[in-house]
Design an enzyme around this catalytic site. Sequence first.
Site, PDB file in Angstrom:
ATOM      1  N   ALA A 167       0.831  -1.206   0.000  1.00 13.88           N
ATOM      2  CA  ALA A 167       0.000   0.000   0.000  1.00 13.88           C
ATOM      3  C   ALA A 167       0.864   1.253   0.000  1.00 13.88           C
ATOM      4  O   ALA A 167       0.658   2.170  -0.807  1.00 13.88           O
ATOM      5  CB  ALA A 167      -0.933  -0.008   1.209  1.00 13.88           C
ATOM      6  N   TYR A 168       1.839   1.300   0.890  1.00 14.25           N
ATOM      7  CA  TYR A 168       2.697   2.481   0.992  1.00 14.25           C
ATOM      8  C   TYR A 168       3.511   2.698  -0.276  1.00 14.25           C
ATOM      9  O   TYR A 168       3.554   3.805  -0.825  1.00 14.25           O
ATOM     10  CB  TYR A 168       3.627   2.331   2.195  1.00 14.25           C
ATOM     11  N   ASP A 169       4.146   1.645  -0.761  1.00 13.52           N
ATOM     12  CA  ASP A 169       4.998   1.789  -1.939  1.00 13.52           C
ATOM     13  C   ASP A 169       4.180   2.133  -3.181  1.00 13.52           C
ATOM     14  O   ASP A 169       4.617   2.925  -4.024  1.00 13.52           O
ATOM     15  CB  ASP A 169       5.806   0.514  -2.165  1.00 13.52           C
TER      16      ASP A 169
END
Length: 265
Positions: A167-169
Amino acid sequence: MSILKEFDITGQKTLIIGGSRGIGRGIARAFAEAGSDVAVTGLTDVNAQIIADELSSTGVNTLALGGDATKAEDMDIIVKRVLDEWGSVDTLINCVGDAIRKPVAKLPGTDLEGMTEQEWHFILDINLTEAFQGCRALGPHFLNKNSGNVINISGWASFRGRAQSAAYDAAKAGVMRFTECLAQEWAPYNVRVNAVAPGRFPDPEQLTEEVYSGRQQEAAAEIPLGRLGNLKEPGYLCVFLASEAASYITGQTWAIDGGISIKHP
């Protein structure tokens, strides 16, 4: 000794979304020291007021505002308050973010549960939607005055994906692509849009001395330049991008990460 005037941002007005803590606070300090008036936001105005009071000691004008950077209504209120107070903004910096390290689904033989739908949307919103909301809210001001500068704070994850960081990347990669798209949309109106991708910049004020020292030791072994970043260092790059010295630069994502993004496993 003369100083190149193209690097001077004295008297500019800068709105930093998420400028009350971490990298955002370091950026706010750099802009104030460079002579720019600075408006900072936080989820509430309490922490924003703390940094605004600190920055005012440098002699620049400051504003402290609270609001959820992922919500259109809050961002519209923030932008209206800044424009009502100052009349104009030169640079918008979108610097809100957070991370959750989890697999997409629980991996066999492990205890860590997979990411929930709510966690997925939270991470995408706080890292990617916040950049959209800031640009959507202040964009008409820049377009109507035919000038302006946007700096989206991404992360070195823009360049490389990692396990248990989907999700973050993905969100940080999205910020890079969003920046490229918007730069093309707004270039005809003399509005530049760039992104800055920091590496490891933990906030010493939010960690114990022991924890921070441990992270420095890890950085010495893993980061090519052998150390963690100083919170003001992304600010120095942002000051450059906000200056006339960067007037021919748009649509770019600038890594400031001690070389970690070019290091191969």
